[in-house]
Design a protein around this motif. Structure first.
Motif, PDB file in Angstrom:
ATOM      1  N   UNK A 111      -1.220  11.866  -3.073  1.00 21.83           N
ATOM      2  CA  UNK A 111      -1.216  12.211  -1.644  1.00 21.83           C
ATOM      3  C   UNK A 111      -1.719  11.047  -0.807  1.00 21.83           C
ATOM      4  N   UNK A 112      -1.087  10.815   0.344  1.00 22.75           N
ATOM      5  CA  UNK A 112      -1.485   9.697   1.209  1.00 22.75           C
ATOM      6  C   UNK A 112      -2.867   9.963   1.819  1.00 22.75           C
ATOM      7  N   UNK A 113      -3.778   9.020   1.640  1.00 25.17           N
ATOM      8  CA  UNK A 113      -5.135   9.209   2.178  1.00 25.17           C
ATOM      9  C   UNK A 113      -5.572   8.101   3.134  1.00 25.17           C
ATOM     10  N   UNK A 114      -4.941   6.928   3.029  1.00 30.14           N
ATOM     11  CA  UNK A 114      -5.289   5.827   3.943  1.00 30.14           C
ATOM     12  C   UNK A 114      -4.124   4.851   4.007  1.00 30.14           C
ATOM     13  N   UNK A 115      -4.087   4.073   5.096  1.00 31.77           N
ATOM     14  CA  UNK A 115      -3.010   3.086   5.206  1.00 31.77           C
ATOM     15  C   UNK A 115      -3.327   2.049   6.265  1.00 31.77           C
ATOM     16  N   UNK A 116      -2.861   0.818   6.022  1.00 32.02           N
ATOM     17  CA  UNK A 116      -2.964  -0.233   7.041  1.00 32.02           C
ATOM     18  C   UNK A 116      -1.639  -0.991   7.104  1.00 32.02           C
ATOM     19  N   UNK A 117      -1.280  -1.373   8.319  1.00 34.64           N
ATOM     20  CA  UNK A 117      -0.090  -2.205   8.549  1.00 34.64           C
ATOM     21  C   UNK A 117      -0.541  -3.327   9.467  1.00 34.64           C
ATOM     22  N   UNK A 118      -0.386  -4.586   9.002  1.00 33.74           N
ATOM     23  CA  UNK A 118      -0.862  -5.705   9.817  1.00 33.74           C
ATOM     24  C   UNK A 118       0.308  -6.583  10.245  1.00 33.74           C
ATOM     25  N   UNK A 119       0.448  -6.733  11.570  1.00 33.12           N
ATOM     26  CA  UNK A 119       1.462  -7.611  12.159  1.00 33.12           C
ATOM     27  C   UNK A 119       0.757  -8.912  12.554  1.00 33.12           C
ATOM     28  N   UNK A 120       0.934  -9.986  11.777  1.00 27.45           N
ATOM     29  CA  UNK A 120       0.179 -11.214  12.040  1.00 27.45           C
ATOM     30  C   UNK A 120       0.677 -11.972  13.262  1.00 27.45           C
ATOM     31  N   UNK A 121       1.877 -11.685  13.735  1.00 30.36           N
ATOM     32  CA  UNK A 121       2.389 -12.377  14.928  1.00 30.36           C
ATOM     33  C   UNK A 121       1.658 -11.938  16.183  1.00 30.36           C
ATOM     34  N   UNK A 122       1.290 -10.673  16.219  1.00 24.56           N
ATOM     35  CA  UNK A 122       0.593 -10.133  17.399  1.00 24.56           C
ATOM     36  C   UNK A 122      -0.872  -9.828  17.102  1.00 24.56           C
ATOM     37  N   UNK A 123      -1.275 -10.124  15.872  1.00 21.07           N
ATOM     38  CA  UNK A 123      -2.639  -9.786  15.414  1.00 21.07           C
ATOM     39  C   UNK A 123      -2.940  -8.299  15.662  1.00 21.07           C
ATOM     40  N   UNK A 124      -1.980  -7.470  15.292  1.00 32.58           N
ATOM     41  CA  UNK A 124      -2.153  -6.022  15.472  1.00 32.58           C
ATOM     42  C   UNK A 124      -2.337  -5.359  14.110  1.00 32.58           C
ATOM     43  N   UNK A 125      -3.473  -4.695  13.964  1.00 36.24           N
ATOM     44  CA  UNK A 125      -3.755  -3.951  12.737  1.00 36.24           C
ATOM     45  C   UNK A 125      -3.677  -2.453  13.051  1.00 36.24           C
ATOM     46  N   UNK A 126      -2.666  -1.802  12.482  1.00 36.89           N
ATOM     47  CA  UNK A 126      -2.541  -0.348  12.603  1.00 36.89           C
ATOM     48  C   UNK A 126      -3.204   0.250  11.364  1.00 36.89           C
ATOM     49  N   UNK A 127      -3.987   1.327  11.549  1.00 33.73           N
ATOM     50  CA  UNK A 127      -4.664   1.871  10.373  1.00 33.73           C
ATOM     51  C   UNK A 127      -4.939   3.355  10.544  1.00 33.73           C
ATOM     52  N   UNK A 128      -5.132   4.004   9.403  1.00 34.24           N
ATOM     53  CA  UNK A 128      -5.488   5.433   9.441  1.00 34.24           C
ATOM     54  C   UNK A 128      -6.159   5.838   8.142  1.00 34.24           C
ATOM     55  N   UNK A 129      -7.029   6.836   8.287  1.00 34.55           N
ATOM     56  CA  UNK A 129      -7.567   7.557   7.129  1.00 34.55           C
ATOM     57  C   UNK A 129      -7.199   9.011   7.382  1.00 34.55           C
TER      58      UNK A 129
END
Ligand code: IPD
Ligand code: CA
Ligand code: CA
Length: 267
Positions: A111-129
């Motif tokens: 089951x999904x419990x955490x996740x991160x997606x990092x866009x290095x061009x915009x320095x945007x870190x999307x994340x969730x628990x």
């Protein structure tokens, strides 16, 4: 729960290091291999980024399992599995089009419990628990409030395998005339995160892999979005298709996508 915060922290550090490496090597790829067809690429940078992420996992959680796009599966003693896409948007990366990211989803007992997606061009870190909301850098994010599909900005992607892409094109034609506009930028994990933060109102694609969706589909759910397969039924990251929206235009999209399929079957 503390364990999940530590996991998210390490995943964020790993994704940022991989992303910085990708930016450093942009325009300096030394190897391009075609995987399952002419358009399905992997570069030396994809492999190095994956090794960076795996190094962090092994250093901090040596007993966790890993499912990584380029190096496959390794099974550990604990019930956590890290699902890694070292560069989502490799075609963009190979051409220097600045729309790619590193995606790391973490499962517990599948089951999904955490996740991160990092866009290095915009320095945007999307994340969730799971159960703790979704964030863009340190700011909490939510899906948009658009409720009529004709006012929506949608996104999609097309499978590398042209036989599967055909179905997507039929959907594209219909949704293009139903929405305000449709974008196809080439990194499914960022597309999903853009639905999560309200930049897009909906996203659909056929022909995806678990590493494309493992992190971003949790981020979207935690931002208040809705995810199913195209006919509105329950989604699992091992499903190859996804319909992901702000929730308010979900039914309108399912009705349209079901009709495209019915029309195809009648022709
Ligand atoms: C691809 C991207 C693209 C999507 C493809 C994926 P990759 O991942 O997410 O947007 O349309 O279906 O395979 O190969 O760049 O990691
Ligand atoms: Ca991918
Ligand atoms: Ca990839």
């Amino acid at each position: 729960m503390n364990e999940l915060f530590k996991i998210k922290k390490i995943a964020s550090i790993a994704a940022k290091e991989a992303g910085s490496y990708a930016i450093e090597k942009l325009g300096h790829i030394t190897e391009i291999i075609r995987k399952r067809g002419h358009n399905d690429l992997v570069t030396d940078v994809d492999k190095s980024c994956e090794n960076i992420v795996i190094k962090h996992i092994k250093n901090n959680f040596p007993n966790h399992s890993i499912l990584a796009e380029e190096s496959g599966k390794s099974t550990g003693k604990e019930n956590f599995t890290w699902v890694i896409d070292p560069i989502d948007g490799t075609t963009n990366y190979a051409h220097g089009f600045p729309f790619f990211c590193t995606s790391i989803g973490i499962l517990y007992d599948g089951n999904q419990v955490a996740g991160v997606v990092y866009d290095p061009n915009r320095k945007e870190l999307f994340s969730a628990i799971k159960g703790n909301g979704a964030f863009l850098n340190s700011k909490k994010i939510n899906v948009s409030s658009i409720s009529d599909i004709k006012n929506s900005l949608l996104a999609t992607g097309f499978a590398y395998d042209a036989t599967k892409a055909k179905k997507g094109l039929d959907d594209f034609a219909v949704l293009l005339t139903s929405a305000q506009a449709v974008r196809r930028a080439g990194a499914a994990a960022i597309d999903l995160c853009y639905v999560a933060c309200g930049r897009f109102d909906g996203f659909w694609e056929i022909g995806l892999a678990p590493w494309d969706t493992a992190a971003a589909s949790l981020i979207l759910e935690e931002a208040g979005g809705k995810i199913t397969i195209l006919n509105g039924k329950k989604f699992d990251i091992f499903d190859k298709e996804i319909l992901a929206t702000n929730g308010k235009i979900h039914n309108q999209m399912t009705v349209i996508l079901k009709k495209t399929r019915a029309d195809e079957n009648n022709n």
